[in-house]
Scaffold this motif. Structure first.
Motif, PDB file in Angstrom:
ATOM      1  N   GLU B 206       0.916  -1.123  -0.121  1.00 22.29           N
ATOM      2  CA  GLU B 206       0.014  -0.081   0.018  1.00 22.29           C
ATOM      3  C   GLU B 206       0.941   1.202  -0.162  1.00 22.29           C
ATOM      4  O   GLU B 206       0.545   2.216  -0.764  1.00 22.29           O
ATOM      5  N   ALA B 207       2.032   1.226   0.935  1.00 24.26           N
ATOM      6  CA  ALA B 207       2.910   2.357   0.698  1.00 24.26           C
ATOM      7  C   ALA B 207       3.422   2.660  -0.315  1.00 24.26           C
ATOM      8  O   ALA B 207       3.568   3.906  -1.098  1.00 24.26           O
ATOM      9  N   GLY B 208       3.889   1.430  -1.101  1.00 26.72           N
ATOM     10  CA  GLY B 208       4.177   1.704  -2.558  1.00 26.72           C
ATOM     11  C   GLY B 208       3.337   2.204  -3.400  1.00 26.72           C
ATOM     12  O   GLY B 208       3.766   3.075  -4.504  1.00 26.72           O
ATOM     13  N   ARG B 209       2.169   1.942  -3.400  1.00 30.93           N
ATOM     14  CA  ARG B 209       1.063   2.290  -4.188  1.00 30.93           C
ATOM     15  C   ARG B 209       0.951   3.841  -4.110  1.00 30.93           C
ATOM     16  O   ARG B 209       0.844   4.606  -5.095  1.00 30.93           O
ATOM     17  N   ILE B 210       1.039   4.194  -2.676  1.00 32.89           N
ATOM     18  CA  ILE B 210       0.789   5.658  -2.616  1.00 32.89           C
ATOM     19  C   ILE B 210       1.806   6.567  -3.045  1.00 32.89           C
ATOM     20  O   ILE B 210       1.907   7.402  -3.712  1.00 32.89           O
ATOM     21  N   ASP B 211       3.118   5.821  -3.051  1.00 35.23           N
ATOM     22  CA  ASP B 211       4.161   6.729  -3.750  1.00 35.23           C
ATOM     23  C   ASP B 211       4.469   6.145  -5.029  1.00 35.23           C
ATOM     24  O   ASP B 211       5.012   7.071  -5.859  1.00 35.23           O
ATOM     25  N   GLY B 212       3.125   5.962  -5.896  1.00 34.98           N
ATOM     26  CA  GLY B 212       2.945   5.707  -7.253  1.00 34.98           C
ATOM     27  C   GLY B 212       3.774   5.007  -7.995  1.00 34.98           C
ATOM     28  O   GLY B 212       4.065   4.882  -9.011  1.00 34.98           O
ATOM     29  N   VAL B 213       4.200   3.693  -7.171  1.00 33.69           N
ATOM     30  CA  VAL B 213       4.867   2.706  -7.973  1.00 33.69           C
ATOM     31  C   VAL B 213       3.751   1.767  -8.823  1.00 33.69           C
ATOM     32  O   VAL B 213       2.714   1.381  -8.039  1.00 33.69           O
ATOM     33  N   GLY B 214       3.876   1.245  -9.909  1.00 37.32           N
ATOM     34  CA  GLY B 214       3.251   0.578 -10.585  1.00 37.32           C
ATOM     35  C   GLY B 214       3.116  -0.928 -10.100  1.00 37.32           C
ATOM     36  O   GLY B 214       3.678  -1.472  -9.366  1.00 37.32           O
ATOM     37  N   GLU B 215       2.007  -1.626 -10.641  1.00 41.17           N
ATOM     38  CA  GLU B 215       1.729  -2.780  -9.897  1.00 41.17           C
ATOM     39  C   GLU B 215       2.896  -3.711 -10.011  1.00 41.17           C
ATOM     40  O   GLU B 215       3.617  -4.652  -9.282  1.00 41.17           O
ATOM     41  N   LEU B 216       3.499  -3.783 -11.504  1.00 39.78           N
ATOM     42  CA  LEU B 216       4.866  -4.639 -11.787  1.00 39.78           C
ATOM     43  C   LEU B 216       5.995  -4.287 -11.013  1.00 39.78           C
ATOM     44  O   LEU B 216       6.589  -5.021 -10.267  1.00 39.78           O
ATOM     45  N   GLY B 217       5.889  -3.003 -10.681  1.00 43.17           N
ATOM     46  CA  GLY B 217       7.284  -2.413  -9.975  1.00 43.17           C
ATOM     47  C   GLY B 217       7.028  -2.736  -8.580  1.00 43.17           C
ATOM     48  O   GLY B 217       8.251  -3.074  -7.996  1.00 43.17           O
ATOM     49  N   LEU B 218       5.986  -2.831  -8.009  1.00 39.24           N
ATOM     50  CA  LEU B 218       5.584  -3.397  -6.676  1.00 39.24           C
ATOM     51  C   LEU B 218       6.290  -4.579  -6.600  1.00 39.24           C
ATOM     52  O   LEU B 218       7.089  -5.035  -5.576  1.00 39.24           O
ATOM     53  N   PHE B 219       5.819  -5.707  -7.667  1.00 34.25           N
ATOM     54  CA  PHE B 219       6.419  -6.926  -7.287  1.00 34.25           C
ATOM     55  C   PHE B 219       7.886  -6.952  -7.542  1.00 34.25           C
ATOM     56  O   PHE B 219       8.722  -7.688  -6.753  1.00 34.25           O
ATOM     57  N   HIS B 220       8.433  -6.424  -8.592  1.00 32.00           N
ATOM     58  CA  HIS B 220       9.925  -6.455  -8.780  1.00 32.00           C
ATOM     59  C   HIS B 220      10.722  -5.698  -7.760  1.00 32.00           C
ATOM     60  O   HIS B 220      11.730  -6.284  -7.558  1.00 32.00           O
ATOM     61  N   ARG B 221      10.264  -4.651  -7.280  1.00 31.27           N
ATOM     62  CA  ARG B 221      10.999  -3.927  -6.442  1.00 31.27           C
ATOM     63  C   ARG B 221      10.833  -3.991  -4.962  1.00 31.27           C
ATOM     64  O   ARG B 221      12.122  -4.047  -4.263  1.00 31.27           O
ATOM     65  N   LEU B 222       9.604  -4.430  -4.566  1.00 32.08           N
ATOM     66  CA  LEU B 222       9.244  -4.369  -3.059  1.00 32.08           C
ATOM     67  C   LEU B 222       9.021  -5.699  -2.836  1.00 32.08           C
ATOM     68  O   LEU B 222       9.772  -6.154  -1.692  1.00 32.08           O
ATOM     69  N   ALA B 223       8.532  -6.502  -3.717  1.00 29.61           N
ATOM     70  CA  ALA B 223       8.199  -7.913  -3.116  1.00 29.61           C
ATOM     71  C   ALA B 223       9.379  -8.888  -3.256  1.00 29.61           C
ATOM     72  O   ALA B 223       9.722  -9.814  -2.509  1.00 29.61           O
TER      73      ALA B 223
END
Lengths: 294, 315, 444
Positions: B206-223
């Motif tokens: 959620e924090a990532g989304r608020i920062d405007g990270v795309g869904e694929l970015g969430l996976f690749h960079r955060l998860a």
């Protein structure tokens, strides 16, 4: 929007390969299994036509004495080999975790080592230990008056069981150890305060709590048993006891690539798959039932 | 990941020096309760474990000893000790140069199938497992059910139809025929989804989304970084599974040049009936092919444990 | 971009599913190469590949390669047929690859034809060269009017026996008839030895006995097969062996030329092997046997044939071959030209020569091992000439032989006599052939 498209994008590569290489072939196999061929001419040189055969191939497979015998052989093999292996893996895991042993890291690594040796190569290695004239084990046993023909028709099934046990015991042991490590320390403390012996701790704390891991290993072992192929196929050239239809999988392979009967091969494959599914479900059911009862 | 930490400690414990003291102090929970163990128990248990270890080591010992022998010594001298001549280097040279250097090629093929196959399979299954764990969407249950069914169907049951499918599109007897089916790991998907469910907090996403990270970015960079232990386990699992596969290459490949090492060695072994010199080639070849995997297994042992715990505890 | 990917993914999934539905209807048919136009000879030089499990076959090919410069033959060793070789050949052909030529045992040739894996050689003029081959060899590659492979070696059955023990020690003679066989086996058994020892699970022996007795188990008739395992010729053979097994006057623990057989043959406790002519080379490794062994004809019936066929193989041109004409040219050289036969004997140790009038140069000399006997010319030649030329192999011999082997095992243990076993096997074989989509029925 995002949560509707994103998961499919992430799933897509997996699903495409999974559907293409597993689901589609399974449906193809089911389709083949309901097909029979008619050939015109002595050797089908006049062409052949496929027709829908209802359950003919299944009836033929299940009334084929060799195929039924191969299933029976695998059930016997599974009951003995899986039991021996799981008991051995559990005992080794408990001993290693009991902290009574020296050098547990060395032993754990040693037991796990065979898992890294492919079944084909494990079979080649063991076969060299089975062949009279090459095997020091046969020599040693012969010197003390025990003459065992490891590749004899009655013995060879257990020689295969030995190879499988050798390969997978350590792997299953690691799964169980991992589970043992997740048992909360307070339980041990409580048992210690009660003055429980280590046997008692094993029986009333450790064994019940590692049941999920045991179930997992049993199910994987059952599927593995039904898939038995490489080991007997390699030993086939050395043992008169192994026929082309020795295991269900070898049988399906023989019908497909040696006997030109694809419908039958497919029906046998489907039966193997259903059997694996049923046995796994039964194993899970028994486990749940025991858990409720216990 | 307490299990992984634990494993590190226990691996260190394997140093014999000061072992008893360490065990008594307790490196884990199991150790504590045994602080007062009698030395006789230790000797007994260690003796049992040592005998079992012998069993596991006999074939490996045999191959190490016998890879040093000539073909005559292989049959004429005791299999448990060295022969008259020590010719390991000659044997290795013979293995590497037999049939115009086919053995190294088999090794490279195995590396290709297992390396490329397991990398892609891991990426695919981690992405899919993460999607199943972290999104609620229609069809999720269906995908789970489908994959569960896939796990239970013996891999060999699909080999035959797969062969016909591949031969109709003309890719049997090519690298693709073995590589493509190796790209899928239903087991890996389960492991990844269980692990992602536990190790990737929703708040992080959620924090990532608020920062405007795309869904694929969430996976690749955060998860992905959170999923490292699961990734390593799936990678190893799939690598070994592909390396050990026998039926698929047997069915798919006719050209010896495309064989993985297992099929190649089997081919040599089959020739021993008529040509006894192949006994020596097979023995030394087996030794050479056992070494890399053995090292891999021993060095990376602790990762197996970490990942497998997740699979069994929650699965 | 995302929705595009999703659509692509869904489309791919849908396409895969559709493919599944279509493909699920029926397994693919093997191509019918024998209905297509014949492939003309090549203009330039060609390379012909050959998969076989004969040893040192490349040396034979090299002799051919040196004799002309248009065709180069390259051989590849593969495992023996039922040890994986056949599966390898058949899956290579199904995948559209594979060599030009493959070794196929004589009895397996129809099975390969059925799989659509081999070329009907009559389409390349093989019938015109048929005169160059031994009729006994030729009959085994023929089904109906088609020749499906080039015979490469054969195994006419003869008796290989320990002359020193049988004749000098026991005062007996190698049996010329089956009645004499029974008496001799009983006398040898009385002396605490075995005349022969059989592996009951090996179905190849009863088949050879049936051939010799005059049976034709698998008879092509029109477009169908008549399975006849209960004719007089088969039944007399079955009754005879039922009697032998009931009297327990032969060994049934192990087959000829196995490790225990060699040990017993070396000790002089098993005295003979009634098996294909290729037994000679195996027999010569009996420890201490040189000069003591000899060869005699197969025991026979009053009528029927002099001998049966036991083993032997052919070279078949595979349906994926691009050079069937050149492949056949090489095979004709290898299997009829004296240079080819001699090379196959010298390098590959083949069984009996498939050529009509040439048994091989080194086979025209007396043998030191076999008591100085010129056994090839004296014994094997008449055995090869006295074959049952009506015998045809069926396209399921691997399974048929296993059925016979299982039946023999049960006969040895006394569960089901051979007489009943043949009747049962006949039913089972008809059923299997029908399951394979062939027209088959039991003989009335």
């Amino acid at each position: 929007m995002r949560s509707r498209t994103a998961p499919w994008v992430l799933l897509a590569p997996f699903l495409v390969v999974f559907i293409g290489t597993m689901i589609v072939p399974i449906f193809m196999a089911i389709g083949y299994s309901f097909t029979s061929v008619t050939r015109s001419g002595l050797l089908g040189e006049g062409g052949l036509t496929n027709s829908f055969a209802w359950f003919d191939n299944y009836v033929a497979a299940l009334t084929n004495a060799n195929f039924v015998a191969s299933i029976g052989r695998m059930i016997l093999f599974g009951i003995v080999q899986v039991t021996v292996m799981i008991v051995a893996a559990t005992v080794l895991a408990l001993l290693l975790e009991s902290a009574s042993a020296k050098w547990p890291g060395f032993f754990r690594a040693t037991y796990f080592l065979p898992y890294g040796i492919p079944g084909v190569i494990a079979t080649i290695l063991w076969s060299f230990l089975y062949i009279p004239g090459l095997s020091p084990i046969v020599d040693v046993l012969g010197a003390v008056g025990i003459n065992i023909d490891f590749l004899g028709p009655n013995m060879v099934l257990w020689s295969i069981a030995n190879i499988v046990t050798w390969t997978y015991t350590g792997y299953n042991m690691l799964i169980i150890i991992a589970q043992l490590k997740s048992i909360p320390g307070e339980l041990y403390e409580a048992a210690k305060l009660d003055g429980a012996s280590s046997l008692r701790v094993a029986r009333s704390i450790q064994l019940p709590l590692i049941r999920p891991a045991l179930m997992l290993t049993v199910i994987f072992s059952i599927i593995g048993t039904l898939q038995l192929f490489a080991e007997p196929r390699l030993l086939q050239t050395m043992s008169a006891g192994i026929t082309s239809e020795y295991t269900p999988n070898m049988s399906a392979y023989a019908f497909a690539f040696q006997y030109n009967d694809i419908g039958m091969a497919a029906a046998q494959s489907v039966i193997i798959a259903v059997a694996a599914f049923l046995l796994s479900a039964i194993a899970l059911g028994v486990s749940n039932w025991m858990e409720k009862r216990g | 990941m307490s299990t992984t930490d634990n494993a590190t400690t226990t691996t260190e414990r394997s140093k014999p020096l000061g072992n008893a003291a360490k065990a008594a102090q307790g490196d884990g929970r199991a150790g504590n309760r045994d602080a007062g163990r009698k030395p006789t128990t230790t000797i007994l248990v260690t003796a049992i474990l040592a005998i079992v270890a012998l069993y596991f080591l006999v074939p490996v010992y045999w191959v190490v000893i016998n890879a040093t022998k000539s073909t005559e010594d292989l049959f004429a001298t005791s299999g448990f000790w060295f022969g008259e001549n020590f010719q390991l280097w000659e044997n290795i040279k013979a293995v590497l140069s037999a049939n115009g250097g086919i053995f190294p090629r088999w090794g490279l093929n195995s590396m290709l199938y297992s390396g490329v196959g397991s990398l892609l399979a891991t990426y695919f299954s981690v992405a899919a497992g993460y999607a199943l764990a972290k999104y609620r969407f229609r069809g999720r249950k269906l995908v789970y059910g489908l994959v569960l069914g896939g796990v239970l169907v013996p891999g060999t049951a699909v080999a035959l139809p797969l062969f016909f499918m591949f031969s109709s599109i003309g890719i049997t007897n090519t690298y693709w025929a073995v590589l493509i089916p190796s790209l899928v790991s239903p087991f890996g998907l389960f492991l990844a989804s269980i692990y992602a469910g536990a190790a990737v907090p929703d708040e992080l996403l959620e924090a990532g989304r608020i920062d405007g990270v795309g869904e694929l970015g969430l996976f690749h960079r955060l998860a992905l970084p959170q999923l490292t232990p699961a990734i390593v386990t799936i990678l190893l699992f799939q690598f070994v599974a592909i390396w050990n596969n026998y039926m698929l290459p047997l069915v798919m490949l006719a050209d010896e040049k495309l064989y993985p090492i297992t099929l190649g060695l089997d081919n040599w072994r089959a020739q021993t009936d008529r040509l006894p010199e192949f006994y020596q080639l097979t023995t030394t070849g087996a030794l050479l092919s056992v070494i890399p995997l053995a090292i891999l297994i021993l060095v990376l042992q602790r990762f197996w444990r970490g990942g497998l715990t997740e699979g069994s505890v929650k699965g | 971009m995302k929705s595009y990917t999703r659509r692509a993914a869904l489309a791919a999934t849908g396409a895969a599913g559709m493919g599944a539905a279509l493909a699920a209807c029926a397994p693919p048919n093997p191509g019918n190469v024998n209905a297509e136009a014949a492939i003309p000879p090549s203009d330039g030089p060609v390379t012909v590949s050959y998969w076989a499990w004969l040893k040192d076959l490349q040396k034979v090919a090299d002799v051919f390669n040196a004799s002309q410069d248009r065709i180069t033959v390259e051989t590849t060793w593969i495992p023996g047929g039922n040890s994986g070789g056949y599966a390898k050949i058949l899956s290579a052909v199904a995948a559209g690859g594979g060599p030009d030529i493959a070794q196929v045992e004589l009895r397996q040739v129809p099975e390969f034809a059925l799989a659509g894996a081999i070329v009907d050689l009559t389409r390349y003029g093989f019938a015109e060269q048929a005169d160059a081959y031994d009729p006994g060899a030729l009959a085994q590659v023929k089904v109906g009017d088609s020749y499906w492979a080039v015979p490469q070696d054969t195994g006419p059955v003869a008796t290989f026996y320990n002359r020193e023990v049988l004749e000098d020690e026991l005062g007996l003679k190698p049996p010329a008839t089956w009645d004499e066989f029974r008496e001799t086996a009983a006398a040898v058994s009385e002396a605490g030895k075995n005349l022969i020892s059989l592996d009951p699970s090996d179905g190849s022996h009863p088949i050879a006995w049936a051939m010799q007795s005059g049976a034709v188990w698998f008879r092509p008739e029109g477009d169908g097969w008549i399975i006849d395992m209960t004719d007089d010729a088969s039944i007399r053979m079955a009754e005879f062996w039922d009697g032998i097994l009931a009297d327990k006057i032969i060994g049934t623990g192990y087959g000829s030329y196995t490790t225990p057989w060699y040990a017993a043959a070396g000790d002089g406790t098993v005295l003979a092997s009634i098996s294909g002519s290729w037994s000679d080379a195996l027999n010569e490794t009996v420890p201490g046997g040189s000069g003591k062994w000899a060869v005699a004809p197969m025991p026979r019936w009053d009528d029927g044939y002099a001998s049966g066929g036991h083993g032997g193989s052919s070279a078949a041109v595979l349906s994926t071959s691009k050079h069937p004409v050149e492949a056949l040219e090489f095979l004709t050289w290898m299997c009829t030209d004296p240079a080819g036969i001699d090379a196959m004997i010298e390098f590959s140790g083949i069984g009996w020569s498939p050529a009509k009038d040439y048994i091989g140069e080194i086979r025209q000399q007396p043998s030191e091992f076999f008591s100085g006997q010129n056994y090839n010319e004296e014994i094997i030649v008449p055995m090869a000439e006295g074959q049952n030329l009506d015998w045809t192999w069926a396209p399921m011999m691997q399974r048929a032989q296993a059925i016979i082997g299982d039946g023999m095992t049960k006969a040895v243990s006394g569960e089901v006599p051979l007489v009943d076993m043949f009747a049962n096997s006949q039913k089972e074989i008809v059923k299997i052939m029908r399951d394979m989509g062939l027209d088959a029925e039991e003989a009335r």
